[in-house]
Design a protein around this motif. Sequence first.
Motif, PDB file in Angstrom:
ATOM      1  N   ARG A 137       0.863  -1.173  -0.020  1.00  0.00           N
ATOM      2  CA  ARG A 137       0.007  -0.073   0.062  1.00  0.00           C
ATOM      3  C   ARG A 137       0.802   1.286  -0.079  1.00  0.00           C
ATOM      4  N   ILE A 138       0.618   2.142  -0.841  1.00  0.00           N
ATOM      5  CA  ILE A 138       1.556   3.325  -0.993  1.00  0.00           C
ATOM      6  C   ILE A 138       0.511   4.486  -1.041  1.00  0.00           C
ATOM      7  N   ALA A 139       0.960   5.507  -0.078  1.00  0.00           N
ATOM      8  CA  ALA A 139       0.204   6.629  -0.119  1.00  0.00           C
ATOM      9  C   ALA A 139       1.197   7.597  -0.579  1.00  0.00           C
ATOM     10  N   LEU A 140       0.534   8.558  -1.390  1.00  0.00           N
ATOM     11  CA  LEU A 140       1.320   9.490  -2.269  1.00  0.00           C
ATOM     12  C   LEU A 140       0.867  11.024  -2.000  1.00  0.00           C
ATOM     13  N   ALA A 141       1.672  12.090  -2.072  1.00  0.00           N
ATOM     14  CA  ALA A 141       1.191  13.463  -1.930  1.00  0.00           C
ATOM     15  C   ALA A 141       2.431  14.321  -2.609  1.00  0.00           C
ATOM     16  N   SER A 142       1.876  15.191  -3.400  1.00  0.00           N
ATOM     17  CA  SER A 142       2.742  16.077  -3.980  1.00  0.00           C
ATOM     18  C   SER A 142       3.204  17.289  -3.293  1.00  0.00           C
ATOM     19  N   VAL A 143       4.275  17.907  -3.605  1.00  0.00           N
ATOM     20  CA  VAL A 143       4.780  19.189  -3.196  1.00  0.00           C
ATOM     21  C   VAL A 143       4.053  20.313  -2.900  1.00  0.00           C
ATOM     22  N   THR A 144       2.929  20.444  -3.822  1.00  0.00           N
ATOM     23  CA  THR A 144       1.957  21.434  -3.695  1.00  0.00           C
ATOM     24  C   THR A 144       0.743  21.138  -2.751  1.00  0.00           C
ATOM     25  N   GLU A 145       0.775  20.289  -1.989  1.00  0.00           N
ATOM     26  CA  GLU A 145      -0.379  19.939  -1.190  1.00  0.00           C
ATOM     27  C   GLU A 145      -0.126  20.376   0.306  1.00  0.00           C
ATOM     28  N   GLY A 146       1.094  20.892   0.399  1.00  0.00           N
ATOM     29  CA  GLY A 146       1.189  21.004   2.044  1.00  0.00           C
ATOM     30  C   GLY A 146       1.975  20.235   2.732  1.00  0.00           C
ATOM     31  N   GLU A 147       3.048  20.588   3.658  1.00  0.00           N
ATOM     32  CA  GLU A 147       3.729  19.853   4.499  1.00  0.00           C
ATOM     33  C   GLU A 147       2.850  19.002   5.550  1.00  0.00           C
ATOM     34  N   ASP A 148       1.682  19.471   5.894  1.00  0.00           N
ATOM     35  CA  ASP A 148       1.073  18.736   6.955  1.00  0.00           C
ATOM     36  C   ASP A 148      -0.093  17.517   6.520  1.00  0.00           C
ATOM     37  N   ALA A 160       0.279   3.415   5.464  1.00  0.00           N
ATOM     38  CA  ALA A 160       0.965   2.885   4.124  1.00  0.00           C
ATOM     39  C   ALA A 160       2.343   2.279   4.693  1.00  0.00           C
ATOM     40  N   GLN A 161       2.576   1.464   3.524  1.00  0.00           N
ATOM     41  CA  GLN A 161       3.973   0.714   3.705  1.00  0.00           C
ATOM     42  C   GLN A 161       5.049   1.423   2.826  1.00  0.00           C
ATOM     43  N   LEU A 162       4.703   2.305   2.303  1.00  0.00           N
ATOM     44  CA  LEU A 162       5.565   3.421   1.474  1.00  0.00           C
ATOM     45  C   LEU A 162       4.881   4.467   1.270  1.00  0.00           C
ATOM     46  N   VAL A 163       5.711   5.725   1.286  1.00  0.00           N
ATOM     47  CA  VAL A 163       5.256   7.159   1.146  1.00  0.00           C
ATOM     48  C   VAL A 163       5.997   7.621  -0.088  1.00  0.00           C
ATOM     49  N   VAL A 164       5.309   8.212  -0.984  1.00  0.00           N
ATOM     50  CA  VAL A 164       5.865   8.832  -2.228  1.00  0.00           C
ATOM     51  C   VAL A 164       5.590  10.326  -2.373  1.00  0.00           C
ATOM     52  N   ILE A 165       6.584  10.978  -2.399  1.00  0.00           N
ATOM     53  CA  ILE A 165       6.443  12.449  -2.721  1.00  0.00           C
ATOM     54  C   ILE A 165       6.520  12.780  -4.007  1.00  0.00           C
ATOM     55  N   THR A 166       5.532  13.301  -4.846  1.00  0.00           N
ATOM     56  CA  THR A 166       5.339  13.423  -6.177  1.00  0.00           C
ATOM     57  C   THR A 166       5.712  14.899  -6.544  1.00  0.00           C
ATOM     58  N   LYS A 167       6.086  15.311  -7.754  1.00  0.00           N
ATOM     59  CA  LYS A 167       6.131  16.553  -8.474  1.00  0.00           C
ATOM     60  C   LYS A 167       7.480  17.452  -7.689  1.00  0.00           C
ATOM     61  N   THR A 168       8.368  16.576  -7.350  1.00  0.00           N
ATOM     62  CA  THR A 168       9.611  17.227  -6.806  1.00  0.00           C
ATOM     63  C   THR A 168      10.368  18.256  -7.466  1.00  0.00           C
ATOM     64  N   ASP A 169      10.110  18.148  -8.855  1.00  0.00           N
ATOM     65  CA  ASP A 169      10.652  19.072  -9.785  1.00  0.00           C
ATOM     66  C   ASP A 169      10.450  20.481  -9.471  1.00  0.00           C
ATOM     67  N   ILE A 170       9.131  20.712  -8.721  1.00  0.00           N
ATOM     68  CA  ILE A 170       8.774  22.214  -8.494  1.00  0.00           C
ATOM     69  C   ILE A 170       8.578  22.342  -7.060  1.00  0.00           C
ATOM     70  N   ALA A 171       9.588  21.369  -6.365  1.00  0.00           N
ATOM     71  CA  ALA A 171       9.504  21.666  -4.958  1.00  0.00           C
ATOM     72  C   ALA A 171      10.024  23.108  -4.452  1.00  0.00           C
ATOM     73  N   ASP A 172      11.053  23.529  -4.932  1.00  0.00           N
ATOM     74  CA  ASP A 172      11.657  24.701  -4.471  1.00  0.00           C
ATOM     75  C   ASP A 172      10.931  25.865  -4.976  1.00  0.00           C
ATOM     76  N   ALA A 173      10.050  25.803  -6.161  1.00  0.00           N
ATOM     77  CA  ALA A 173       9.276  26.746  -6.579  1.00  0.00           C
ATOM     78  C   ALA A 173       7.992  27.169  -5.693  1.00  0.00           C
ATOM     79  N   VAL A 174       7.402  26.085  -5.162  1.00  0.00           N
ATOM     80  CA  VAL A 174       6.429  26.129  -4.305  1.00  0.00           C
ATOM     81  C   VAL A 174       6.630  26.307  -2.824  1.00  0.00           C
TER      82      VAL A 174
END
Length: 286
Positions: A137-148, A160-174
């Motif tokens: 089971r994987i839970a995903l969250a993008s960098v645009t959704e907030g750190e909380d 979750a057995q694995l957490v995936v952060i998505t859209k890291t290419d815009i992490a700095d921008a947001v």
Amino acid sequence: MCRTVDLHQAVLARNDENALALRGYLGDRGTVAVNLLSSPGSGKTALLEQLLARAVTADVPAAAVTADLATENDATRLARSGAPVRQILTDGLCHLEAGMLRRRLEGWMPEGTRLLFVENVGNLVCPASYDLGETLRIALASVTEGEDKPVKYPTAFGLAQLVVITKTDIADAVGFDREAFLRGVEQVNPGVPVLETSARTGEGVDALLAHVLRAADGEEAHVPVLAREHERYLDSHDHGDGTGPHVHDGDHGHGDGRGPSSGGRGRHDDVPGAAPVPAETGGNAP
């Protein structure tokens, strides 16, 4: 109110039975299911398209089932990878259930499928309570959704057995605060692995596929604390005579890395939105 709770528990109990049967069905075919949970707009479909394409290139037999309330847009998009894809329309239901998934797989899933990716409905509330017979089971969250995000949705991230952060290419921008996000993950699910990915640049996609393949090869997956807590709760309340709140013929958890224990639910299984809807809902959707 009591009647609503009873109905909800009955639906969850029936789903657990269906999930157990589905896990056996998949295991007999040598197929490992991966349940992907996220909010709408997390980039889950884009990442899955990349994963499927990499699997096809590597000659790994992979297929995908994608669920939405309406439209077959995601299935059309995922099919561009070259992998077999099937759409489930839930007719308004906010989550997939094991019985619905089983019915869509029978007579369709290609022989020899090693990896079955299940793209759940975009929702971090309802789907968290429903075991789909998954190995991972994987839970995903993008960098645009907030750190909380993890602490706002402790069941989804806590199981979750694995957490995936998505859209890291815009992490700095947001202005994504990576450390704050990781602290939140650790708070709700100590020790869970975290991968950072970008479907646009390809960052982390190979690492994610490798993680899934290790699970398929039998490597024991992370066991969330939340799952263990719920398993202990069931053991303490199930008297073995049908008088407990949840009876599974002695099988409360898998204990072998085959997905979150106790039907994929934690102590927050009465979260808002997990309505008592019959398991057959959406079963006849095209």
